[in-house]
Design a protein around this motif. Structure first.
Motif, mmCIF file in Angstrom:
data_model
loop_
_atom_site.group_PDB
_atom_site.id
_atom_site.type_symbol
_atom_site.label_atom_id
_atom_site.label_comp_id
_atom_site.label_asym_id
_atom_site.label_seq_id
_atom_site.Cartn_x
_atom_site.Cartn_y
_atom_site.Cartn_z
ATOM 1 N N GLU A 1 -21.230 63.228 -31.512
ATOM 2 C CA GLU A 1 -22.221 63.499 -30.466
ATOM 3 C C GLU A 1 -22.800 62.191 -29.936
ATOM 4 O O GLU A 1 -23.036 61.243 -30.675
ATOM 5 N N GLY A 2 -23.000 62.167 -28.611
ATOM 6 C CA GLY A 2 -23.631 61.020 -27.967
ATOM 7 C C GLY A 2 -22.760 59.777 -27.987
ATOM 8 O O GLY A 2 -21.606 59.787 -28.420
ATOM 9 N N ALA A 3 -23.364 58.671 -27.497
ATOM 10 C CA ALA A 3 -22.675 57.383 -27.482
ATOM 11 C C ALA A 3 -22.806 56.721 -28.851
ATOM 12 O O ALA A 3 -23.628 57.100 -29.679
ATOM 13 N N LEU A 4 -21.989 55.685 -29.083
ATOM 14 C CA LEU A 4 -21.965 55.026 -30.382
ATOM 15 C C LEU A 4 -23.334 54.470 -30.765
ATOM 16 O O LEU A 4 -23.744 54.557 -31.924
ATOM 17 N N TYR A 5 -24.043 53.898 -29.785
ATOM 18 C CA TYR A 5 -25.308 53.235 -30.117
ATOM 19 C C TYR A 5 -26.527 54.144 -29.918
ATOM 20 O O TYR A 5 -27.651 53.653 -29.849
ATOM 21 N N ASP A 6 -26.329 55.447 -29.860
ATOM 22 C CA ASP A 6 -27.461 56.375 -29.878
ATOM 23 C C ASP A 6 -28.107 56.332 -31.262
ATOM 24 O O ASP A 6 -27.436 56.049 -32.267
ATOM 25 N N SER A 7 -29.401 56.650 -31.298
ATOM 26 C CA SER A 7 -30.132 56.561 -32.568
ATOM 27 C C SER A 7 -29.534 57.454 -33.644
ATOM 28 O O SER A 7 -29.620 57.154 -34.842
ATOM 29 N N ALA A 8 -28.893 58.553 -33.246
ATOM 30 C CA ALA A 8 -28.318 59.478 -34.223
ATOM 31 C C ALA A 8 -27.109 58.881 -34.937
ATOM 32 O O ALA A 8 -26.699 59.365 -36.001
ATOM 33 N N ASN A 9 -26.546 57.794 -34.384
ATOM 34 C CA ASN A 9 -25.325 57.220 -34.956
ATOM 35 C C ASN A 9 -25.555 55.851 -35.591
ATOM 36 O O ASN A 9 -24.619 55.068 -35.741
ATOM 37 N N VAL A 10 -26.806 55.565 -35.973
ATOM 38 C CA VAL A 10 -27.134 54.254 -36.554
ATOM 39 C C VAL A 10 -26.309 53.990 -37.813
ATOM 40 O O VAL A 10 -25.780 52.888 -38.019
ATOM 41 N N THR A 11 -26.180 54.989 -38.671
ATOM 42 C CA THR A 11 -25.427 54.820 -39.922
ATOM 43 C C THR A 11 -23.967 54.496 -39.640
ATOM 44 O O THR A 11 -23.369 53.624 -40.286
ATOM 45 N N LEU A 12 -23.384 55.155 -38.652
ATOM 46 C CA LEU A 12 -21.985 54.921 -38.308
ATOM 47 C C LEU A 12 -21.784 53.500 -37.792
ATOM 48 O O LEU A 12 -20.809 52.826 -38.134
ATOM 49 N N VAL A 13 -22.711 53.017 -36.967
ATOM 50 C CA VAL A 13 -22.641 51.638 -36.451
ATOM 51 C C VAL A 13 -22.707 50.644 -37.602
ATOM 52 O O VAL A 13 -21.957 49.656 -37.654
ATOM 53 N N HIS A 14 -23.601 50.907 -38.564
ATOM 54 C CA HIS A 14 -23.750 50.025 -39.723
ATOM 55 C C HIS A 14 -22.431 49.939 -40.497
ATOM 56 O O HIS A 14 -21.962 48.845 -40.852
ATOM 57 N N HIS A 15 -21.801 51.082 -40.755
ATOM 58 C CA HIS A 15 -20.543 51.088 -41.487
ATOM 59 C C HIS A 15 -19.446 50.364 -40.705
ATOM 60 O O HIS A 15 -18.630 49.632 -41.284
ATOM 61 N N ALA A 16 -19.413 50.558 -39.393
ATOM 62 C CA ALA A 16 -18.398 49.898 -38.569
ATOM 63 C C ALA A 16 -18.591 48.384 -38.578
ATOM 64 O O ALA A 16 -17.618 47.615 -38.684
ATOM 65 N N ASN A 17 -19.836 47.923 -38.477
ATOM 66 C CA ASN A 17 -20.117 46.482 -38.488
ATOM 67 C C ASN A 17 -19.698 45.839 -39.800
ATOM 68 O O ASN A 17 -19.105 44.753 -39.825
ATOM 69 N N GLN A 18 -20.000 46.505 -40.924
ATOM 70 C CA GLN A 18 -19.642 45.937 -42.220
ATOM 71 C C GLN A 18 -18.133 45.939 -42.422
ATOM 72 O O GLN A 18 -17.573 45.016 -43.005
ATOM 73 N N SER A 19 -17.472 46.977 -41.915
ATOM 74 C CA SER A 19 -16.010 47.025 -42.017
ATOM 75 C C SER A 19 -15.383 45.903 -41.184
ATOM 76 O O SER A 19 -14.422 45.253 -41.612
#
Length: 915
Positions: A284-302
């Motif tokens: 749901e939503g764009a990658l940098y929407d507040s609901a996807n903060v955890t996903l962005v964090h995991h992607a950055n660390q990967s």
């Protein structure tokens, strides 16, 4: 010009300090004949004599000459070693609370016995800090014989010891241990629930061996004790599958090797968003929407795991684990883990088991830990390059101690080649040449990968050699000890803190131990004598061949590491040589070196296999290294500024917590908390200068019921004539006191006092843990305030102060709520802390852009006995109600920071508990 003239006439600061210490050496030497005439019993009796003199009012400085002379005489009898005069100066430097810089092989371990003995006489305990368990155990056993002869006790703090063993070790006159163990014991002690469970006593004096490694290299990484948090290992693995494909296209991201950062450019972000959507991770939503903060964090660390970290350079994979390699020592860091999810990303990348993440329970930096000691000293072979940092951070002055015998080592200028291949071929050729003439060679590399590359080249040339890196960590001491044998070739990752001298001809003691195994067995002495004779026979041949040849295959970012490698050769006046080989493809040359240097070398038109050698190149490289050192110093200073904010709070919390434990009871404390909580409730409901019709007495009545458990007609009080805020406050305090007094009478005062202290400590730990989490979150995002033209540090100080006050308010309210509502049967045991099942000790790297990356944890060992329940929630009242999400009447005991029972996912204080 003026400074050179001043130095010529009055000497440098170091010269003047040495002159002052040197003046005391003759008085120590003058005592030697008289002490040599004493019997062992009489010499041992000197300790009691010194302690009597101290009790009579003399100072440690007064008795220094005789105490030092006593240690020298004891060392001659027990260890077969006599302190040199320069070692006496080193001992005085350490006693004076300074850093003694002594070259490799000058006997720093023996030097430490002088100030250790002197400062152990007041019986307050002296800590000797080393870099690993092996050195702590070795030095404690070795020098412990001397201390024992002189009537002092010696203890050792190493990983795996129980609390009882640690307590006994800290009670000794002299305690050897590692920096990590000392620091973690301090944090663990401040999580205990009874004074008798604490293992450390008050700090007095510490000597830090390899002080530059511990107080500079290690200082950038805080010690952290953590507990488990939510497991998201599956998400790391699924994100890794996506990232493996994306990183193949280097045009999607930008990498800055100088600052160890990487980020997706716009095209990369679009590709990542599309790939995550296709994988079913972005729903749901764009990658940098507040609901996807955890996903962005995991992607950055990967992304960081794939682009910035290289297998066999930054880490190795061993026994289904990703094990970090220390960039300074080349050692495996068993149990150490990167934080912020980076280690989990590496585990997913390498296909090993992904371990769960952790939450901080307690933390401290080495800077702030070692500043707890009233008196601190250190010793190392390389400290002068970091003298400014020692002075600014620790108020420690570096004093360079002259060598006992002038250094005879020949240091050649660096050789620079166009390519790494040419460089390694030149290294291999020089090694083969040195071996033919019987000269032992030590080859220093910066990573496992490069040490194995050279090993492969030597195998092709048929040159026998030993490889010392993290893969062969267990044989470290044995390999280093024999690196001085004729024609031996030893390839080693960074030589910092190895702790074993390379002796020309070999180390007879290590040879005897390898043959017999036990130094206490009768056969050991015979084997030792045989190997000593062998070593003495071959030593002249090794010296004639030129002594130990040190070859550096690359310049390190820090000059100290290069100096440590170079310093392995030429000990105690032995012959030796050193030479560094570089190429334009080396990391330091490529990232930090001057572009002009590269251009100049290219214009020279070097032919295949040719090298350029010139002092100017050495100066240019030194400038590049100084740049990196300055940047690292700024990072450590910045870390300390932020940690100082938390440190002030930490000291206040730990002092208050200890005061609670020491107090006979905390009845008055909880009574004061109750009164303040009621005062806050009244102030919220009845604002200053508000009319009675503006009072929120209905809300106050509900709060009184929820927090105090009292069903009072507070809302009706507004209709009374002449009622004011003071009367409301007094009525509530009186009702609460009467209710609590009745509860105490029902339970029994003695049991209630135990319950009060136990619950207060548990609640204190719970709110402190939540506060640390809040500070972690604040620290991670505070740098963005700079975009708003605000100083992030000042913003952090201000908000951390507000958070601390909120924590104290929360402590008062929670304590009041639990004690006013808890139901205790007189025959039931008081609620005591539960043992922690899993507790990790870890170490984050502030060089990471968004917090720490370098953690230390001993997850597989479990905590020593006696841990507090810092990771456990408070026990529910012994007759707890069943909570109905649809019936607020059943939520009365809900703490303000707990999840709201209605199921909204918000904290109670932000949902139904909102004032």
């Amino acid at each position: 010009m003026f400074q050179r003239l001043v130095r010529a006439f009055i000497g440098t600061t170091n010269d003047r300090a040495l002159k002052r210490f040197q003046a005391r050496v003759p008085s120590i030497n003058a005592l030697e004949p008289a002490l040599a005439a004493l019997s062992d019993e009489a010499l041992r009796g000197k300790t009691a004599e010194f302690r009597a003199q101290l009790a009579a009012g003399r100072t440690l400085d007064d008795i220094l000459p005789e105490a030092f002379a006593t240690v020298r005489e004891g060392a001659k009898r027990i260890l077969g070693m006599r302190h040199f005069d320069v070692q006496m100066i080193g001992g005085m430097v350490l006693h004076d609370g300074r850093i003694a810089e002594m070259k490799t092989g000058e006997g720093k371990t023996l030097v430490a016995t002088l100030p250790v003995y002197l400062n152990a006489l007041p019986a307050k305990g002296v800590h000797v800090v080393t870099v690993n368990d092996y050195l702590a155990s070795r030095d404690a056993e070795w020098m412990g014989k001397l201390y024992g002869f002189l009537g002092l006790s010696t203890g050792t703090i190493i990983h795996g010891k129980s609390d009882e063993e640690r307590r006994d070790a800290y009670a000794c006159d002299v305690t050897y241990g590692t920096n990590n163990e000392f620091g973690f014991d301090y944090l663990r002690d401040n999580m205990k629930y009874r004074l008798e469970e604490m293992v450390q006593r008050d700090f007095a004096y510490a000597i830090v061996d390899e002080v530059d490694s511990i107080l500079v290299d290690e200082a950038r990484t805080p010690l952290i004790i953590s507990g488990p948090s939510d497991d998201s290992s599956d998400l790391y693995q699924r994100v890794d599958v996506v990232m493996k494909e994306l990183v193949k296209d280097t045009s999607l991201y930008e990498k800055d090797e100088k600052f160890k950062t990487v980020h997706m450019i716009e095209a990369g972000t679009e590709a990542l968003e599309a790939a995550l959507t296709e994988a079913g991770l972005l729903t749901e939503g764009a990658l940098y929407d507040s609901a996807n903060v955890t996903l962005v964090h995991h992607a950055n660390q990967s992304l960081r795991a794939h682009v910035l970290f290289t297998k066999d350079v930054d880490y190795i994979v061993r026994q289904d684990k990703v094990v970090i390699i220390d960039e300074f020592t080349g050692r495996m860091m068993e149990g150490r883990r990167y934080s912020e999810g980076l280690h989990q990303a590496l585990e997913a990348k390498e296909g090993v088991t992904v371990q769960p993440e952790n939450q901080t329970l307690a933390s401290i930096t080495f800077q702030n830990y070692f500043r707890l000691y009233p008196k601190l000293a250190g010793m190392t072979g390389t400290a002068s390059t970091e003298a400014d940092e020692f002075a600014e951070i620790y108020k420690l002055e570096v004093v360079e101690i002259p060598t006992n015998v002038p250094v005879a080592r020949q240091d050649s200028d660096d050789e620079v080649y166009k390519s790494a291949r040419e460089k390694y071929e030149a290294v291999a050729a020089l090694i083969a040449e040195a071996r033919e003439r019987g000269q032992p060679t030590l080859v220093g590399t910066t990573s496992i990968e490069k040490s194995e590359l050279i090993s492969e080249l030597l195998k092709q040339k048929g040159v026998p050699h030993q490889v010392l890196n993290a893969r062969f960590h267990e044989q470290e001491a044995g390999i280093v000890a024999q690196a001085g044998r004729p024609g031996s070739v030893t390839i080693a990752t960074n030589m910092a803190g190895r702790g074993t001298d390379i002796q020309l001809g070999g180390n007879a003691d290590m040879l005897a131990r390898a043959e017999i195994g036990n130094s206490d067995s009768p056969e050991y002495e015979a084997a030792l004598a045989r190997h000593k004779a062998e070593v003495e026979a071959i030593r002249p041949a090794v010296k004639a061949a030129g002594g130990l040849l040190v070859i550096g295959t690359e310049r390190h970012e820090s000059r100290r590491i290069d100096n440590q490698l170079r310093g392995r050769s030429g000990r105690q006046g032995d012959p030796g040589a050193s030479r560094f080989f570089l190429s334009l493809e080396d990391d330091l040359m490529r990232i930090f070196g001057s572009d002009r240097m590269g251009g100049m070398l290219q214009k020279l038109g070097l032919k295949e296999g040719e090298a350029i050698v010139h002092p100017w190149i050495n100066k240019a490289l030194e400038k590049a290294q100084k740049k990196v050192e300055a940047r690292n110093f700024d990072t450590r200073k910045n870390l300390l500024k932020y940690d100082d904010v938390m440190n002030n709070q930490r000291k206040e919390v730990y002092a208050q917590r200890k005061a609670f434990m020491m107090a006979p009871d905390v009845a008055e404390t909880v009574a004061e908390m109750r009164r303040e909580t009621i005062g806050n409730l009244v102030d919220t409901a009845i604002p200053e200068n508000a009319y009675p019709e503006q009072w929120d007495l209905a809300g106050l009545q509900e709060k009184v019921l929820n927090i105090l458990g009292l069903d009072l007609p507070v809302a009706d009080w507004a209709r009374e004539e002449g009622i004011d805020e003071t009367q409301v406050r007094e009525r509530l305090i009186k009702a609460a006191e009467e209710s609590y007094a009745a509860r105490v009478a029902n339970v029994g005062p003695e049991l209630m006092r135990v319950v009060e202290k136990s619950l207060l400590l548990q609640i204190f730990d719970a709110v402190w843990k939540e506060h640390l989490l809040a500070l972690d979150h604040l620290r991670q995002g505070i740098g963005l305030r700079a975009y708003g033209q605000r100083d992030p540090l000042n913003e952090y100080k201000s908000e951390a102060f507000n958070l601390f006050n909120s924590m104290l308010e929360d402590l008062r309210e929670r304590t009041t709520t639990v004690l006013m509502r808890i139901d205790i049967r007189p025959d039931a045991p008081p609620p005591m802390p539960e043992p922690v099942q899993v507790m990790d000790m870890r170490h984050p790297d502030p060089y990471a852009p968004m917090g720490g990356i370098d953690d230390l944890e001993y997850a597989d060992a479990g905590p020593p006995s006696g841990y507090g329940a810092a990771t456990q929630p408070l026990r529910q009242p012994l007759t707890a109600q069943q909570v109905d999400p649809n019936d607020p009447a059943t939520w009365a005991a809900t703490p303000r920071n707990a999840p709201c029972p209605c199921g909204s996912g918000k904290k109670y204080k932000h949902c139904h508990g909102r004032a």
